[in-house]
Design a protein around this motif. Structure first.
Motif, PDB file in Angstrom:
ATOM      1  N   LEU B  53       9.965  11.198  26.220  1.00 37.64           N
ATOM      2  CA  LEU B  53       9.086  12.252  25.708  1.00 37.64           C
ATOM      3  C   LEU B  53       8.298  12.908  26.833  1.00 37.64           C
ATOM      4  O   LEU B  53       8.081  14.117  26.820  1.00 37.64           O
ATOM      5  CB  LEU B  53       8.112  11.666  24.680  1.00 37.64           C
ATOM      6  N   SER B  54       7.877  12.098  27.826  1.00 37.47           N
ATOM      7  CA  SER B  54       7.054  12.663  28.890  1.00 37.47           C
ATOM      8  C   SER B  54       7.816  13.744  29.647  1.00 37.47           C
ATOM      9  O   SER B  54       7.217  14.647  30.212  1.00 37.47           O
ATOM     10  CB  SER B  54       6.557  11.565  29.827  1.00 37.47           C
ATOM     11  N   PHE B  55       9.136  13.646  29.666  1.00 41.55           N
ATOM     12  CA  PHE B  55       9.920  14.705  30.302  1.00 41.55           C
ATOM     13  C   PHE B  55      10.279  15.806  29.304  1.00 41.55           C
ATOM     14  O   PHE B  55      10.333  16.979  29.642  1.00 41.55           O
ATOM     15  CB  PHE B  55      11.202  14.134  30.914  1.00 41.55           C
ATOM     16  N   LEU B  56      10.528  15.385  28.065  1.00 43.82           N
ATOM     17  CA  LEU B  56      11.002  16.347  27.074  1.00 43.82           C
ATOM     18  C   LEU B  56       9.899  17.285  26.616  1.00 43.82           C
ATOM     19  O   LEU B  56      10.136  18.483  26.433  1.00 43.82           O
ATOM     20  CB  LEU B  56      11.587  15.607  25.871  1.00 43.82           C
ATOM     21  N   LEU B  57       8.683  16.768  26.445  1.00 42.53           N
ATOM     22  CA  LEU B  57       7.609  17.584  25.881  1.00 42.53           C
ATOM     23  C   LEU B  57       7.357  18.866  26.680  1.00 42.53           C
ATOM     24  O   LEU B  57       7.341  19.949  26.090  1.00 42.53           O
ATOM     25  CB  LEU B  57       6.330  16.761  25.746  1.00 42.53           C
ATOM     26  N   PRO B  58       7.192  18.788  28.022  1.00 39.44           N
ATOM     27  CA  PRO B  58       6.972  20.030  28.777  1.00 39.44           C
ATOM     28  C   PRO B  58       8.143  20.997  28.639  1.00 39.44           C
ATOM     29  O   PRO B  58       7.942  22.208  28.531  1.00 39.44           O
ATOM     30  CB  PRO B  58       6.852  19.557  30.234  1.00 39.44           C
ATOM     31  N   ILE B  59       9.362  20.436  28.586  1.00 34.03           N
ATOM     32  CA  ILE B  59      10.541  21.301  28.470  1.00 34.03           C
ATOM     33  C   ILE B  59      10.549  21.990  27.107  1.00 34.03           C
ATOM     34  O   ILE B  59      10.843  23.181  26.989  1.00 34.03           O
ATOM     35  CB  ILE B  59      11.827  20.467  28.682  1.00 34.03           C
ATOM     36  N   VAL B  60      10.162  21.226  26.081  1.00 34.64           N
ATOM     37  CA  VAL B  60      10.120  21.809  24.739  1.00 34.64           C
ATOM     38  C   VAL B  60       9.094  22.935  24.697  1.00 34.64           C
ATOM     39  O   VAL B  60       9.359  24.035  24.182  1.00 34.64           O
ATOM     40  CB  VAL B  60       9.778  20.718  23.694  1.00 34.64           C
ATOM     41  N   VAL B  61       7.914  22.717  25.301  1.00 41.04           N
ATOM     42  CA  VAL B  61       6.880  23.755  25.328  1.00 41.04           C
ATOM     43  C   VAL B  61       7.406  24.992  26.048  1.00 41.04           C
ATOM     44  O   VAL B  61       7.261  26.117  25.583  1.00 41.04           O
ATOM     45  CB  VAL B  61       5.605  23.221  26.027  1.00 41.04           C
ATOM     46  N   TRP B  62       8.066  24.756  27.162  1.00 44.23           N
ATOM     47  CA  TRP B  62       8.637  25.847  27.958  1.00 44.23           C
ATOM     48  C   TRP B  62       9.650  26.636  27.115  1.00 44.23           C
ATOM     49  O   TRP B  62       9.661  27.871  27.111  1.00 44.23           O
ATOM     50  CB  TRP B  62       9.283  25.247  29.209  1.00 44.23           C
ATOM     51  N   CYS B  63      10.507  25.911  26.382  1.00 48.11           N
ATOM     52  CA  CYS B  63      11.515  26.556  25.550  1.00 48.11           C
ATOM     53  C   CYS B  63      10.855  27.393  24.458  1.00 48.11           C
ATOM     54  O   CYS B  63      11.269  28.528  24.196  1.00 48.11           O
ATOM     55  CB  CYS B  63      12.432  25.512  24.897  1.00 48.11           C
ATOM     56  N   ILE B  64       9.816  26.830  23.829  1.00 42.05           N
ATOM     57  CA  ILE B  64       9.146  27.565  22.748  1.00 42.05           C
ATOM     58  C   ILE B  64       8.578  28.873  23.294  1.00 42.05           C
ATOM     59  O   ILE B  64       8.782  29.954  22.727  1.00 42.05           O
ATOM     60  CB  ILE B  64       8.037  26.707  22.123  1.00 42.05           C
ATOM     61  N   VAL B  65       7.882  28.779  24.438  1.00 43.16           N
ATOM     62  CA  VAL B  65       7.270  29.977  25.023  1.00 43.16           C
ATOM     63  C   VAL B  65       8.342  30.993  25.411  1.00 43.16           C
ATOM     64  O   VAL B  65       8.151  32.198  25.305  1.00 43.16           O
ATOM     65  CB  VAL B  65       6.412  29.589  26.249  1.00 43.16           C
ATOM     66  N   SER B  66       9.499  30.490  25.828  1.00 42.50           N
ATOM     67  CA  SER B  66      10.535  31.400  26.315  1.00 42.50           C
ATOM     68  C   SER B  66      11.364  32.012  25.203  1.00 42.50           C
ATOM     69  O   SER B  66      11.776  33.153  25.293  1.00 42.50           O
ATOM     70  CB  SER B  66      11.477  30.674  27.270  1.00 42.50           C
ATOM     71  N   TYR B  67      11.664  31.221  24.164  1.00 45.67           N
ATOM     72  CA  TYR B  67      12.670  31.667  23.200  1.00 45.67           C
ATOM     73  C   TYR B  67      12.105  32.098  21.854  1.00 45.67           C
ATOM     74  O   TYR B  67      12.801  32.713  21.071  1.00 45.67           O
ATOM     75  CB  TYR B  67      13.710  30.561  22.988  1.00 45.67           C
ATOM     76  N   VAL B  68      10.888  31.728  21.506  1.00 45.68           N
ATOM     77  CA  VAL B  68      10.336  32.156  20.213  1.00 45.68           C
ATOM     78  C   VAL B  68       9.566  33.450  20.438  1.00 45.68           C
ATOM     79  O   VAL B  68       8.550  33.450  21.116  1.00 45.68           O
ATOM     80  CB  VAL B  68       9.424  31.056  19.623  1.00 45.68           C
ATOM     81  N   PRO B  69      10.066  34.579  19.906  1.00 47.56           N
ATOM     82  CA  PRO B  69       9.542  35.901  20.295  1.00 47.56           C
ATOM     83  C   PRO B  69       8.065  36.089  19.994  1.00 47.56           C
ATOM     84  O   PRO B  69       7.386  36.798  20.716  1.00 47.56           O
ATOM     85  CB  PRO B  69      10.386  36.867  19.447  1.00 47.56           C
ATOM     86  N   PHE B  70       7.547  35.474  18.908  1.00 46.01           N
ATOM     87  CA  PHE B  70       6.146  35.749  18.592  1.00 46.01           C
ATOM     88  C   PHE B  70       5.177  34.816  19.328  1.00 46.01           C
ATOM     89  O   PHE B  70       3.976  34.907  19.137  1.00 46.01           O
ATOM     90  CB  PHE B  70       5.921  35.696  17.069  1.00 46.01           C
ATOM     91  N   VAL B  71       5.686  33.882  20.148  1.00 44.33           N
ATOM     92  CA  VAL B  71       4.785  33.058  20.961  1.00 44.33           C
ATOM     93  C   VAL B  71       4.629  33.718  22.330  1.00 44.33           C
ATOM     94  O   VAL B  71       5.611  33.950  23.037  1.00 44.33           O
ATOM     95  CB  VAL B  71       5.344  31.634  21.124  1.00 44.33           C
ATOM     96  N   TRP B  72       3.402  34.049  22.647  1.00 40.94           N
ATOM     97  CA  TRP B  72       3.042  34.735  23.888  1.00 40.94           C
ATOM     98  C   TRP B  72       3.823  36.043  24.047  1.00 40.94           C
ATOM     99  O   TRP B  72       3.496  37.003  23.371  1.00 40.94           O
ATOM    100  CB  TRP B  72       3.221  33.804  25.098  1.00 40.94           C
ATOM    101  N   HIS B  73       4.837  36.162  24.870  1.00 42.09           N
ATOM    102  CA  HIS B  73       5.598  37.394  25.081  1.00 42.09           C
ATOM    103  C   HIS B  73       4.704  38.622  25.152  1.00 42.09           C
ATOM    104  O   HIS B  73       4.733  39.470  24.260  1.00 42.09           O
ATOM    105  CB  HIS B  73       6.660  37.583  23.970  1.00 42.09           C
ATOM    106  N   PRO B  74       3.893  38.765  26.169  1.00 44.91           N
ATOM    107  CA  PRO B  74       2.904  39.852  26.220  1.00 44.91           C
ATOM    108  C   PRO B  74       3.497  41.206  26.567  1.00 44.91           C
ATOM    109  O   PRO B  74       2.797  42.215  26.499  1.00 44.91           O
ATOM    110  CB  PRO B  74       1.957  39.387  27.331  1.00 44.91           C
ATOM    111  N   LEU B  75       4.768  41.261  26.974  1.00 43.46           N
ATOM    112  CA  LEU B  75       5.346  42.526  27.431  1.00 43.46           C
ATOM    113  C   LEU B  75       6.480  42.980  26.514  1.00 43.46           C
ATOM    114  O   LEU B  75       6.942  42.241  25.644  1.00 43.46           O
ATOM    115  CB  LEU B  75       5.898  42.372  28.856  1.00 43.46           C
TER     116      LEU B  75
END
Lengths: 294, 365
Positions: B53-75
């Protein structure tokens, strides 16, 4: 100095007369040790003098803080006295050396060496060849009954076993005197009793003189030929007792009249009977049940 | 408890059976007790899960920020610029500007510009970084003569290696001597303590003047950054050695040199080894500064260059590789350490226990 507190039995008197005919191994003369802390002069040991004879088992007894450990550390050469001298076989000692083996209260086995290598340590330091050191070490390990554990590391051993290795390690150097600083103080009651018996066995079979520090009265009476009792503030020799309990010793003697009398005498020396406690702590009654408790 | 009272023998066997039933499944159960009980050891399974989990959690957060359009995506990434003069396909504009321009277009009756939510260029998505990592080994660098990624990293590793080696050759013996002999400690440590506070990079210009512009000044910076800390850390480690061990050795007849080599050295070896692992990590932190001195080289140069080209996938790939190298080295050293110190207690207490070690418990007596 040697006050007689019991009418000495003829047997006992002869025993100690014979003991004192033996050559003196350790001669402590007017040993004084002072500390100065924050401008205050504090005397830890005040003109201590005594002699230990060959093959004698002497216990040093005293209340805590009386400088027992300082005394034995000075004899081992780990501390320096303020004045006075220590003679071993008539020669003044300077600094630590392998002629005075020491067993500490804390476990001081080298954790990175196996039991065998630990016992070999002193022999190797004195320049013995590897094979000689190894075969001698194995004999000593056998003597303390740890042959099965010769290749174990210290952390794999129980406290009592560690101290047995420490004794073997000190004896392997064939010291003139074995200094023991409350060696069984950290052990539980059962292994402590076992270790005391072991030690008596070892002492009987090995040509060694022992100076043993303890604060346990039973231990002192059970093990010793003579008991050096130290007082506090500043620490002087309050009495040098010739232990009348006959040898060979066993634990059944604990209840014998001689044993109890010696024990009682020591008790009075070390913890002088104090008056009924005058001041009572103002403890409020905090319980409502169990009123039959006095 | 059955209603009919069975004979004595039977009853005792059922009690044993009950006890077995109670103890058997507990071991494997993940939530057998309060997981947050202070200082209580975890089961093997729980530990393994946590490590992953300690490795997976940051990757999961990164994936969410990158691939879910309504999370962050300021541009907004423009797909159809419509009539806005400065909008080009694939350029990134801020949401506010996009809305403003579309409002203008709407007023003048033109169709609105089209675009999709996007993250800034400095946050590439995971798949882009993986791709960049792969490409960095397969496609040549942009310009002739520029180093490949692996060449840059190899150059950096060499700088670290030599800097740390030279530092250790002088620092370790000096540290041990300072810790063992109070005289040497008084003589050496105050000066070392004074110099330690001068940041190693300030010697950069001096190092270049003395040693030229290539690798020597870089190695010197790593040396300066590590050496002084090393002396103090190792001196402290040496002082922490149980003095009763030294006294025991003295009563066994050991002389000064024998105490140094037969008691102090083996006595501190375990702590010395872990000190060295920590110090090696510090050496890496001086690397970036060292590599910008004289002619830039190594990973710092690579990262700077890629950032200039705005190829952040490569920057991330490089940073990830550095992390991987550091982590692997540390695990490797930990693994070697276990073989070196067979007497050490509480072995495999590292957090990575579940993955790298079989449960080699100390022999119980």
């Amino acid at each position: 100095m040697n006050s007689q507190y019991l009418p000495q039995n003829q047997d006992v008197a002869t025993r100690f007369a014979k003991l004192k005919d033996r050559p003196v191994v350790l001669d402590v003369r007017n040993l004084t040790k002072g500390f100065s802390s924050g401008g205050n002069q504090h005397t830890a040991l005040d003109r201590i003098s005594f002699q230990v004879f060959r093959r004698e088992f002497m216990c040093v007894l005293g209340p805590s803080g009386c400088g027992k450990s300082t005394l034995i550390r000075i004899i081992a050469g780990l501390d320096t006295p303020t004045s006075g001298e220590i003679l071993l076989d008539g020669n003044q000692v300077q600094g630590p050396g392998s002629d005075r083996g020491m067993v500490f209260q804390s476990y001081t086995l080298f954790p990175w060496l196996t039991v065998k290598k630990n016992v070999m340590f002193g022999l190797r330091m004195s320049g013995q060849s590897l094979s000689v050191a190894e075969s001698e070490a194995l004999e000593w390990i056998d003597l303390v009954g740890l042959k099965k554990f010769k290749n174990s590391y210290p952390h794999q051993l129980s406290g009592g076993m560690k101290q047995r290795v420490a004794i073997a390690r000190a004896l392997a150097n064939r010291p003139r005197i074995l200094l023991m600083d409350e060696p069984f103080g950290a052990l539980d009651a059962q292994s402590r009793a076992q270790m005391q018996a072991y030690l008596l066995d070892i002492w009987k079979n090995v040509d060694v003189t022992i100076l043993f520090i303890t604060h346990d009265l039973d231990e002192a009476v059970y093990l010793s030929d003579r008991i050096l009792v130290l007082g506090t503030n500043p620490s002087r020799v309050s009495e040098l007792i010739e232990n009348p309990v006959p040898r060979p010793r066993n634990r059944a003697q604990f209840t014998s009249a001689t044993f109890r009398a010696t024990h009682h005498h020591l008790e009075e020396l070390i913890h002088p009977p104090c008056a009924e406690v005058q001041e009572r702590f103002p403890i409020p009654r905090m319980t409502t049940i169990g009123d039959d408790v006095e | 408890m059955s209603s009919t009272s069975p004979p004595n023998g039977e009853r005792s066997t059922t009690l044993v059976d009950q006890a077995k039933k109670q103890t058997r499944p507990i071991d494997k159960h993940l939530f057998r007790k309060n997981l947050l009980a202070p200082f209580s050891p975890l089961t093997h399974l729980t530990q393994t899960v946590m490590v992953w989990l300690s490795f997976l959690l940051p990757i999961v957060v990164w994936c969410i920020v990158s691939y879910v359009p309504f999370v962050w995506h300021p541009l907004i990434k423009i797909t159809d610029p419509s009539k806005v003069s400065y909008f080009k396909p694939d350029i990134l504009v801020e949401k506010k500007t996009f809305a403003l321009e579309n409002e203008k277009l709407g007023k003048s009756g033109f169709p609105p510009a089209q675009g999709i939510p996007a993250n800034p260029v400095f946050l590439p998505a995971p798949h882009e970084v993986v791709l960049a990592l792969y490409k960095s080994f397969t496609t040549p660098p942009r310009r002739n003569g520029e180093p490949w990624l692996h060449e840059s990293i190899w150059h950096s590793i060499q700088i670290i290696f030599w800097g740390f080696l030279w530092s250790s050759i002088f620092g370790v013996p000096l540290g041990i001597l300072c810790g063992t002999f109070p005289l040497i400690s008084r003589l050496g440590e105050p000066a070392v303590d004074f110099i330690r506070y001068m940041p190693a990079p300030v010697f950069g210009a001096l190092a270049v003047a003395v040693m030229g512009i290539y690798d020597s000044p870089k190695i010197a910076i790593i040396f300066l950054g590590t050496f002084f800390q090393q002396v103090l850390v190792i001196a402290n480690t040496t002082r922490k050695l149980d003095t009763s061990l030294i006294e025991a050795a003295q009563t066994l007849g050991a002389g000064r040199l024998q105490i140094l080599f037969k008691v102090v050295l083996p006595g501190i070896s375990v702590d010395l080894y872990s000190d060295m692992r920590i110090l090696l990590g510090w050496a890496w932190t001086y690397l970036t500064v060292a590599e910008l001195i004289g002619t830039s080289s190594g990973i710092s140069y690579f990262i700077n260059q890629q950032a200039k080209y705005r190829v952040y996938d490569n920057v991330f790939a490089c940073i990830f590789l550095i992390g991987l190298i550091g982590f692997t080295t540390d695990r490797l050293l930990d693994f070697i350490g276990r073989g070196l110190f067979p007497w050490k207690q509480n072995q495999n207490s590292g957090f990575f226990k579940g993955l790298f070690t079989s449960n080699s418990k100390a022999l119980e007596t």
